[in-house]
Design a protein around this motif. Sequence first.
Motif, PDB file in Angstrom:
ATOM      1  N   SER A 131      49.536  51.531  34.680  1.00 20.46           N
ATOM      2  CA  SER A 131      50.176  50.118  34.133  1.00 20.46           C
ATOM      3  C   SER A 131      49.807  48.939  34.761  1.00 20.46           C
ATOM      4  O   SER A 131      49.632  48.003  34.413  1.00 20.46           O
ATOM      5  CB  SER A 131      51.653  50.577  34.267  1.00 20.46           C
ATOM      6  OG  SER A 131      52.177  50.400  35.597  1.00 20.46           O
ATOM      7  N   LEU A 132      49.502  49.050  36.305  1.00 17.92           N
ATOM      8  CA  LEU A 132      48.955  47.967  37.101  1.00 17.92           C
ATOM      9  C   LEU A 132      47.560  47.732  36.840  1.00 17.92           C
ATOM     10  O   LEU A 132      47.126  46.406  36.460  1.00 17.92           O
ATOM     11  CB  LEU A 132      49.154  48.432  38.628  1.00 17.92           C
ATOM     12  CG  LEU A 132      50.621  48.422  38.822  1.00 17.92           C
ATOM     13  CD1 LEU A 132      50.536  48.892  40.560  1.00 17.92           C
ATOM     14  CD2 LEU A 132      51.296  47.235  39.021  1.00 17.92           C
ATOM     15  N   ARG A 133      46.726  48.522  36.451  1.00 20.07           N
ATOM     16  CA  ARG A 133      45.498  48.515  36.074  1.00 20.07           C
ATOM     17  C   ARG A 133      45.334  47.701  34.637  1.00 20.07           C
ATOM     18  O   ARG A 133      44.585  46.804  34.289  1.00 20.07           O
ATOM     19  CB  ARG A 133      44.665  49.634  36.065  1.00 20.07           C
ATOM     20  CG  ARG A 133      43.177  49.788  35.448  1.00 20.07           C
ATOM     21  CD  ARG A 133      42.384  49.093  36.261  1.00 20.07           C
ATOM     22  NE  ARG A 133      40.695  48.892  36.106  1.00 20.07           N
ATOM     23  CZ  ARG A 133      39.999  48.215  36.330  1.00 20.07           C
ATOM     24  NH1 ARG A 133      40.515  47.200  37.308  1.00 20.07           N
ATOM     25  NH2 ARG A 133      38.711  48.277  35.920  1.00 20.07           N
ATOM     26  N   PHE A 134      46.357  47.983  33.785  1.00 17.51           N
ATOM     27  CA  PHE A 134      46.489  47.373  32.443  1.00 17.51           C
ATOM     28  C   PHE A 134      46.855  46.251  32.628  1.00 17.51           C
ATOM     29  O   PHE A 134      46.117  45.150  31.898  1.00 17.51           O
ATOM     30  CB  PHE A 134      47.478  48.287  31.595  1.00 17.51           C
ATOM     31  CG  PHE A 134      47.756  47.694  30.046  1.00 17.51           C
ATOM     32  CD1 PHE A 134      47.263  47.969  29.172  1.00 17.51           C
ATOM     33  CD2 PHE A 134      48.975  46.799  30.197  1.00 17.51           C
ATOM     34  CE1 PHE A 134      47.420  47.398  28.083  1.00 17.51           C
ATOM     35  CE2 PHE A 134      49.081  46.152  29.019  1.00 17.51           C
ATOM     36  CZ  PHE A 134      48.422  46.354  27.814  1.00 17.51           C
ATOM     37  N   GLU A 135      47.725  45.807  33.595  1.00 18.63           N
ATOM     38  CA  GLU A 135      48.012  44.276  33.587  1.00 18.63           C
ATOM     39  C   GLU A 135      46.683  43.526  34.349  1.00 18.63           C
ATOM     40  O   GLU A 135      46.661  42.366  33.822  1.00 18.63           O
ATOM     41  CB  GLU A 135      49.173  44.101  34.683  1.00 18.63           C
ATOM     42  CG  GLU A 135      50.660  44.601  33.968  1.00 18.63           C
ATOM     43  CD  GLU A 135      50.981  43.706  32.469  1.00 18.63           C
ATOM     44  OE1 GLU A 135      50.243  42.602  32.511  1.00 18.63           O
ATOM     45  OE2 GLU A 135      51.586  44.261  31.633  1.00 18.63           O
ATOM     46  N   GLU A 136      46.247  44.235  35.117  1.00 18.43           N
ATOM     47  CA  GLU A 136      45.145  43.259  35.655  1.00 18.43           C
ATOM     48  C   GLU A 136      43.951  43.060  35.040  1.00 18.43           C
ATOM     49  O   GLU A 136      43.342  41.788  34.853  1.00 18.43           O
ATOM     50  CB  GLU A 136      44.652  44.238  37.128  1.00 18.43           C
ATOM     51  CG  GLU A 136      43.284  43.383  37.795  1.00 18.43           C
ATOM     52  CD  GLU A 136      42.664  44.455  38.691  1.00 18.43           C
ATOM     53  OE1 GLU A 136      42.624  44.140  39.957  1.00 18.43           O
ATOM     54  OE2 GLU A 136      42.073  45.467  38.263  1.00 18.43           O
ATOM     55  N   LEU A 137      43.726  44.295  34.117  1.00 20.53           N
ATOM     56  CA  LEU A 137      42.646  43.957  32.848  1.00 20.53           C
ATOM     57  C   LEU A 137      42.834  42.770  31.855  1.00 20.53           C
ATOM     58  O   LEU A 137      42.147  42.029  31.421  1.00 20.53           O
ATOM     59  CB  LEU A 137      42.138  45.270  32.232  1.00 20.53           C
ATOM     60  CG  LEU A 137      41.377  46.155  33.169  1.00 20.53           C
ATOM     61  CD1 LEU A 137      41.604  47.702  32.375  1.00 20.53           C
ATOM     62  CD2 LEU A 137      40.082  45.720  33.372  1.00 20.53           C
ATOM     63  N   ALA A 138      44.299  42.810  31.554  1.00 20.93           N
ATOM     64  CA  ALA A 138      44.762  41.785  30.548  1.00 20.93           C
ATOM     65  C   ALA A 138      44.651  40.515  31.160  1.00 20.93           C
ATOM     66  O   ALA A 138      44.390  39.539  30.474  1.00 20.93           O
ATOM     67  CB  ALA A 138      46.173  42.184  30.147  1.00 20.93           C
ATOM     68  N   ARG A 139      45.074  40.350  32.541  1.00 26.31           N
ATOM     69  CA  ARG A 139      45.185  38.970  32.933  1.00 26.31           C
ATOM     70  C   ARG A 139      43.570  38.405  33.118  1.00 26.31           C
ATOM     71  O   ARG A 139      43.306  37.364  32.974  1.00 26.31           O
ATOM     72  CB  ARG A 139      45.576  38.950  34.508  1.00 26.31           C
ATOM     73  CG  ARG A 139      47.137  39.116  34.532  1.00 26.31           C
ATOM     74  CD  ARG A 139      47.872  38.845  35.670  1.00 26.31           C
ATOM     75  NE  ARG A 139      47.272  39.628  37.011  1.00 26.31           N
ATOM     76  CZ  ARG A 139      47.946  40.848  37.011  1.00 26.31           C
ATOM     77  NH1 ARG A 139      49.188  41.157  36.493  1.00 26.31           N
ATOM     78  NH2 ARG A 139      47.610  41.613  37.940  1.00 26.31           N
ATOM     79  N   ARG A 140      42.709  39.378  33.491  1.00 25.72           N
ATOM     80  CA  ARG A 140      41.089  38.997  33.632  1.00 25.72           C
ATOM     81  C   ARG A 140      40.741  38.573  32.094  1.00 25.72           C
ATOM     82  O   ARG A 140      39.877  37.706  31.724  1.00 25.72           O
ATOM     83  CB  ARG A 140      40.330  39.861  34.126  1.00 25.72           C
ATOM     84  CG  ARG A 140      40.762  40.163  35.687  1.00 25.72           C
ATOM     85  CD  ARG A 140      40.000  41.497  36.043  1.00 25.72           C
ATOM     86  NE  ARG A 140      38.531  41.579  35.956  1.00 25.72           N
ATOM     87  CZ  ARG A 140      37.664  42.523  36.048  1.00 25.72           C
ATOM     88  NH1 ARG A 140      38.339  44.057  36.460  1.00 25.72           N
ATOM     89  NH2 ARG A 140      36.386  42.841  35.533  1.00 25.72           N
ATOM     90  N   GLY A 141      41.034  39.351  30.926  1.00 20.26           N
ATOM     91  CA  GLY A 141      40.908  38.878  29.765  1.00 20.26           C
ATOM     92  C   GLY A 141      41.413  37.650  29.433  1.00 20.26           C
ATOM     93  O   GLY A 141      40.605  36.888  28.525  1.00 20.26           O
ATOM     94  N   ASP A 142      42.562  37.246  29.650  1.00 18.10           N
ATOM     95  CA  ASP A 142      43.067  36.018  29.436  1.00 18.10           C
ATOM     96  C   ASP A 142      42.450  34.918  29.969  1.00 18.10           C
ATOM     97  O   ASP A 142      42.174  33.971  29.614  1.00 18.10           O
ATOM     98  CB  ASP A 142      44.551  35.993  30.052  1.00 18.10           C
ATOM     99  CG  ASP A 142      45.548  36.666  29.371  1.00 18.10           C
ATOM    100  OD1 ASP A 142      45.365  37.077  28.076  1.00 18.10           O
ATOM    101  OD2 ASP A 142      46.803  37.074  29.890  1.00 18.10           O
ATOM    102  N   ALA A 143      41.979  34.917  31.315  1.00 16.44           N
ATOM    103  CA  ALA A 143      41.089  33.997  31.894  1.00 16.44           C
ATOM    104  C   ALA A 143      39.889  33.904  31.336  1.00 16.44           C
ATOM    105  O   ALA A 143      39.127  32.683  31.220  1.00 16.44           O
ATOM    106  CB  ALA A 143      40.619  34.469  33.429  1.00 16.44           C
ATOM    107  N   GLU A 144      39.322  34.870  30.658  1.00 13.13           N
ATOM    108  CA  GLU A 144      37.840  34.980  30.016  1.00 13.13           C
ATOM    109  C   GLU A 144      38.245  34.156  28.659  1.00 13.13           C
ATOM    110  O   GLU A 144      37.324  33.446  28.262  1.00 13.13           O
ATOM    111  CB  GLU A 144      37.235  36.137  29.875  1.00 13.13           C
ATOM    112  CG  GLU A 144      36.706  36.876  31.066  1.00 13.13           C
ATOM    113  CD  GLU A 144      35.764  36.268  31.779  1.00 13.13           C
ATOM    114  OE1 GLU A 144      35.205  35.390  30.970  1.00 13.13           O
ATOM    115  OE2 GLU A 144      35.314  36.640  32.761  1.00 13.13           O
TER     116      GLU A 144
END
Length: 629
Positions: A131-144
Amino acid sequence: MTDTFTERRNGPADPGIPRERAGAGGTGVLAPLRLSLLGPLRASRNDLPLPLGPLKQRLVLAVLLTRPNTPVSLEELTDAVWPDDPPRTARKNLQVYVSALRRVLDPDDLGRLRHGPGGYVLHLTADECDSLRFEELARRGDAEARAGTPSRAARLYRQALDLWRHDPFSDLAARADVLRAAVERQHARRLAVYEAWAEAQLETGEPAPVADTVDEMVSRHPLRERLRAAQLTALHQVGRRTEALAAYDECRQQLSRELGLEPGAALQHAYRSLLEDAAPPRPRGGPTGSRLLPPDLADFTGRTRELEAVTAQLGREGGPPVLLTGPAGVGKTALAVRVAHHLAARYPDGVVATRLCAEDGSARPWTSVLAELARSLGCTERFPADREEAATAWRSWLSGRRILLLLDDVPDAAALGPLLPPSGPTAALVTSRSRLPCLESAHRTELPPLSAEEALDLLGGIIGRTRLAAEYPAAARIATATGLLPFALRAGGNRLSVLRHMPLGQYADRLEHPLEALDELAAGSLGVRARLAGAWARLTVPARSTLHALAALPDPAFSLSTAAHALGLDGRNAQRALEDLIDAGVLAPPPGPDVAAHAAAGEEAVHYELPWLTLLFAREQAAGPGMRC
């Protein structure tokens, strides 16, 4: 994480030290832990499952995983494990379960599962918990996505979505309310990430993956307009135009039947593109959400330091609410609106403002405010009647969106409860006459009256600078009589603009006369008296009594001992009564020594001053209905 826990767990950053044990009986650092909750609860090392024990022990672990790296109280754990009738030995049993989990998850006793003042904390990194990995990837996706690289954003969002194996805690959620609530939050977050992925994927020019998967999501969330817009666009772009038309008609009918609403702007735009048989372009770099703000004041004056402070505070993504406080008429709303206009480009998903109080000072129901915000932002979610459940649903909808909420004229911290966004790209700018001491961790900016120079600059812009210069001393008297408050200055300036024949000295005389001042600053129902009445309506009965007594003093400036005598209280209780007025934004903090330093400085060392217009209004109220000072 770079704290001591991580260093102890991973060892020094030396490539010669292995991360895994050599074998079953080998030596070295433990292999990485893996915990998965996006499906049945699982734990493993080296792809080998770890025994998590009996049902109640697994429930304890599941509840800890709903808030990793955050304390979970014993009461919450007890309610989850024994929802109806906990045994007398519940605390002891929980200690046994936690001890067993430590042996499994932290055999080297590196402090992964700790007990502290707030309860038990399970320390995990994004590499250890899905779940933490999910949030980290989503935040990186938002930044891109914000950087204008949709292909990278789509790839990161897809990696996040691929972590889902099944419903979160699918083997345990039915057994505890806290787990069911966590599952709802996770599903709402997954939906937001899916929508972001679909939009980024469509921008890459490859709509097929969206067209192939969107129907399943729509079946779960048929009234989600953002999702429906992606569905229409994807079906259109892959050549399934008839299906796209049918999908729009189905959504339109459902919105009308169940919510009494028409499709929003984004969905209607996708539909029009479909009818025109043109690929609907998705705006890049520019705002796409609602922009519902009052107009910025063309003659906004001063406040350079406060503008810079508030702008900087809102520039920190994921920060707490930004709070502007000050007395009625000091210009909080004008400053907040100016900041919101200035920062609008940073919030492409919407910038909206709403008042939490009616004009008479009464607080609006939270349901009304939330419904207004939702309509303004195109949110068609149906919120539960329960306040906490509605707040959870609202924050889930906001999650991942870049929105600025301007929450104006907040009466108290409780009114904000269901409206504040979650930590993330959505920000909240709050204005209040009260200092809202119960609003924890807010960035606070106290707005004082204008300086004399700023007040004269504002007045000159309204009545004409030549007229002001011709009677400068009288203009300075007018500014002083208004308390240097922008709202009162505008009321007086607008009246003088009509009464162009009146000498400024004559108007200053009226403002300095207790029987005439508030009448001279009135413009129908929107004058200074109406604004002060709204502030008065929010005061408690004891606070009003305090203000009555202070207004009866012969001088607006007074010491603590003078106030104590007027109130019939000892020094300590008089100080508390004055602090209540300060918290309510009616009385300014005294200059000089800190209020808390009275005992050391002496009662006569600290002086207060009741604002002139507030004093006059309090005297009116003391005189009774129909009587004015």
